[in-house]
Design a protein around this motif. Structure first.
Motif, PDB file in Angstrom:
ATOM      1  N   ALA A 206       8.353 142.773  66.633  1.00 41.46           N
ATOM      2  CA  ALA A 206       8.963 142.938  65.304  1.00 41.46           C
ATOM      3  C   ALA A 206      10.459 142.744  65.355  1.00 41.46           C
ATOM      4  N   GLN A 207      11.053 143.269  66.428  1.00 42.51           N
ATOM      5  CA  GLN A 207      12.508 143.121  66.555  1.00 42.51           C
ATOM      6  C   GLN A 207      12.878 141.657  66.719  1.00 42.51           C
ATOM      7  N   THR A 208      12.041 140.915  67.509  1.00 40.12           N
ATOM      8  CA  THR A 208      12.305 139.496  67.687  1.00 40.12           C
ATOM      9  C   THR A 208      12.150 138.730  66.385  1.00 40.12           C
ATOM     10  N   MET A 209      11.119 139.109  65.585  1.00 39.91           N
ATOM     11  CA  MET A 209      10.905 138.439  64.314  1.00 39.91           C
ATOM     12  C   MET A 209      12.037 138.692  63.341  1.00 39.91           C
ATOM     13  N   ASP A 210      12.595 139.926  63.363  1.00 39.25           N
ATOM     14  CA  ASP A 210      13.648 140.286  62.424  1.00 39.25           C
ATOM     15  C   ASP A 210      15.018 139.805  62.863  1.00 39.25           C
ATOM     16  N   ALA A 211      15.180 139.502  64.152  1.00 35.75           N
ATOM     17  CA  ALA A 211      16.497 139.136  64.659  1.00 35.75           C
ATOM     18  C   ALA A 211      16.946 137.806  64.065  1.00 35.75           C
ATOM     19  N   PRO A 212      18.137 137.713  63.496  1.00 37.33           N
ATOM     20  CA  PRO A 212      18.607 136.458  62.928  1.00 37.33           C
ATOM     21  C   PRO A 212      18.894 135.443  64.021  1.00 37.33           C
ATOM     22  N   ALA A 213      18.806 134.170  63.664  1.00 39.28           N
ATOM     23  CA  ALA A 213      19.080 133.115  64.629  1.00 39.28           C
ATOM     24  C   ALA A 213      20.571 133.050  64.942  1.00 39.28           C
ATOM     25  N   ASP A 214      20.879 132.569  66.152  1.00 37.59           N
ATOM     26  CA  ASP A 214      22.279 132.467  66.563  1.00 37.59           C
ATOM     27  C   ASP A 214      23.023 131.374  65.797  1.00 37.59           C
ATOM     28  N   ASN A 215      22.369 130.236  65.557  1.00 34.78           N
ATOM     29  CA  ASN A 215      22.975 129.113  64.855  1.00 34.78           C
ATOM     30  C   ASN A 215      22.312 128.961  63.492  1.00 34.78           C
ATOM     31  N   ALA A 216      23.060 128.427  62.510  1.00 31.91           N
ATOM     32  CA  ALA A 216      22.500 128.354  61.160  1.00 31.91           C
ATOM     33  C   ALA A 216      23.167 127.255  60.347  1.00 31.91           C
ATOM     34  N   MET A 217      22.422 126.765  59.356  1.00 27.17           N
ATOM     35  CA  MET A 217      22.961 125.914  58.302  1.00 27.17           C
ATOM     36  C   MET A 217      22.953 126.736  57.017  1.00 27.17           C
ATOM     37  N   THR A 218      24.052 126.690  56.267  1.00 28.58           N
ATOM     38  CA  THR A 218      24.155 127.468  55.035  1.00 28.58           C
ATOM     39  C   THR A 218      24.548 126.556  53.880  1.00 28.58           C
ATOM     40  N   VAL A 219      23.852 126.703  52.759  1.00 22.70           N
ATOM     41  CA  VAL A 219      24.178 125.978  51.527  1.00 22.70           C
ATOM     42  C   VAL A 219      24.657 126.997  50.500  1.00 22.70           C
ATOM     43  N   TYR A 220      25.817 126.725  49.872  1.00 22.30           N
ATOM     44  CA  TYR A 220      26.435 127.652  48.932  1.00 22.30           C
ATOM     45  C   TYR A 220      26.516 127.038  47.538  1.00 22.30           C
ATOM     46  N   GLY A 221      26.387 127.896  46.531  1.00 17.36           N
ATOM     47  CA  GLY A 221      26.769 127.575  45.171  1.00 17.36           C
ATOM     48  C   GLY A 221      27.828 128.574  44.730  1.00 17.36           C
ATOM     49  N   SER A 222      28.817 128.144  43.940  1.00 17.97           N
ATOM     50  CA  SER A 222      29.939 129.040  43.642  1.00 17.97           C
ATOM     51  C   SER A 222      30.556 128.722  42.292  1.00 17.97           C
TER      52      SER A 222
END
Length: 220
Positions: A26-42
């Protein structure tokens, strides 16, 4: 049926191993990934210039914007960030900004694209990357690109600073909310965006903008 002592010991050891693995999984499933792509609206506001004739403020209209970033792990609480942001807006002009003003007329706004390309990073305040409050910042360049013939684009150095909060949603997804500010060094005493024979005469030392944005991250 009576179990032997050896069999009972083996069953208990197996059950302990199974139930002990569940929290780790469960901890592994919940752990966020080290690298990421993020899309923003603002929604972005700000961006003041001045007309050369009387120093009256000439400003960019507030409008929606979007951005995309790539975050790469630097250490357990920090990421490097490559960040690109795009805004389509208008520069609101007045008579004083025109070199050849027409009598009793209201100048049409100058359509303008504003793009930021920055390199920087995020630092999470209270824990590992991908969860909780963080600060963000970067340096790079701003492109001001008029969308009308006869005007030239301008590229100037800039930086951004902000604060945010990240909520993990699932194994690969997280939600980000940020407040981010931008500052662009212009140092123009007149003729900004002029490519020869243009009708506007504006100047600026620095241009500041601010925004509130919502982002969706996908862990890699």
């Amino acid at each position: 049926m009576r179990w032997s002592l050896t069999l009972r010991v083996r069953v208990c050891a197996w059950l302990a191993a199974v139930f002990g693995a569940i929290p780790a999984t469960a901890q592994t499933m919940d752990a966020p990934a080290d690298n990421a792509m993020t899309v923003y609206g603002s929604w972005r506001e700000g961006g003041n210039f001045a007309d050369v004739a009387n120093d009256q403020s000439v400003h960019l209209a507030g409008s929606g914007a979007w951005a995309v970033s790539y975050e790469r792990l630097l250490d357990p609480s920090r990421q490097l960030q490559f960040y690109f942001s795009y805004q389509s807006t208008r520069l609101k002009l007045d008579q004083g900004a025109l070199t050849q003003p027409a009598p009793s007329s209201t100048p049409a706004p100058l359509p303008l694209r504003v793009m930021y390309l920055h390199f920087g990073g995020t630092a999470f305040v209270d824990g590992p990357v991908g969860r909780g409050a963080y600060v963000v910042g970067g340096i790079g360049a701003t492109l001001f690109q008029p969308k009308t013939a006869g005007y030239s684009s301008e590229v100037h150095p800039s930086l951004n600073l902000g604060i945010g909060y990240e909520w993990p949603l699932a194994q690969h997804f997280a939600l980000r909310m940020e407040a981010r500010g931008y500052a662009t060094i212009v140092h123009s005493s007149g003729g900004l965006f002029c490519s020869g024979g243009c009708l506007i005469q504006i100047k600026a030392d620095a241009v500041a903008q601010g925004e509130i944005q919502l982002g969706l991250s996908y862990g890699l």
